[in-house]
Design an enzyme around this catalytic site. Sequence first.
Site, mmCIF file in Angstrom:
data_model
loop_
_atom_site.group_PDB
_atom_site.id
_atom_site.type_symbol
_atom_site.label_atom_id
_atom_site.label_comp_id
_atom_site.label_asym_id
_atom_site.label_seq_id
_atom_site.Cartn_x
_atom_site.Cartn_y
_atom_site.Cartn_z
ATOM 1 N N HIS A 64 44.929 35.046 32.579
ATOM 2 C CA HIS A 64 44.127 35.346 31.433
ATOM 3 C C HIS A 64 45.056 35.269 30.378
ATOM 4 C CE1 HIS A 64 40.692 36.662 33.675
ATOM 5 N NE2 HIS A 64 41.360 37.228 34.337
ATOM 6 N N SER A 112 39.340 34.288 38.058
ATOM 7 C CA SER A 112 38.703 35.711 37.272
ATOM 8 C C SER A 112 38.240 35.182 36.039
ATOM 9 C CB SER A 112 39.965 36.450 37.142
ATOM 10 O OG SER A 112 39.507 37.740 36.651
ATOM 11 N N GLU A 137 36.813 32.360 29.178
ATOM 12 C CA GLU A 137 37.697 31.220 29.949
ATOM 13 C C GLU A 137 37.443 31.885 31.531
ATOM 14 O OE1 GLU A 137 40.552 33.163 31.716
ATOM 15 O OE2 GLU A 137 40.280 35.089 30.902
#
Length: 175
Positions: A64, A112, A137
């Site tokens: 992330h 994720s 994303e």
Amino acid sequence: MISGLEVKFAGGAPVLSNGHVIEGYASLFGLTDQGGDAVLPGAFRASLARLAAGGERVRMLWQHDPAQPIGVWDEIREDDKGLWVKGRLLPEVAQAREAAALIGAGAIDGLSIGYRTIRAERDGKGRRALAEVELWEVSLVTFPMLVQARVGRKDAQELHDIARLLDAATEALRA
């Protein structure tokens, strides 16, 4: 799943050959993640349509971190199970080579999603049902919030069914 991946070592650093494709489910519908969120079918539809209309892409990041793009998602779609993604790790990116080595060794396999909630409902027990999200994303991660979101999960329906049964059993025990 990594298809056609070869990891070679040159001067101590892994080097990827061509064909380093990864795929899997980044989100599975109806399953509650560790943060108490469950994504509903159709939640990504409008966001994916807006991105496609604008010629934009969902980013592939490492953990992330917006400063660490590691590849590109070539295909992202909703199906009856969840959000399926398929993309390529870019061999020119050092972190992508490291990610490929970690995936190849089985040290990392999590996916994720990074998103902004557009529409959601709370259920009175602190959980949210996400009806619409703006997808930003999809990251490769060590520990996904939705533990079933993994690279290379071909058995997603079976996992989805088992996870639903476990969620129902947990609810029954709490009642």
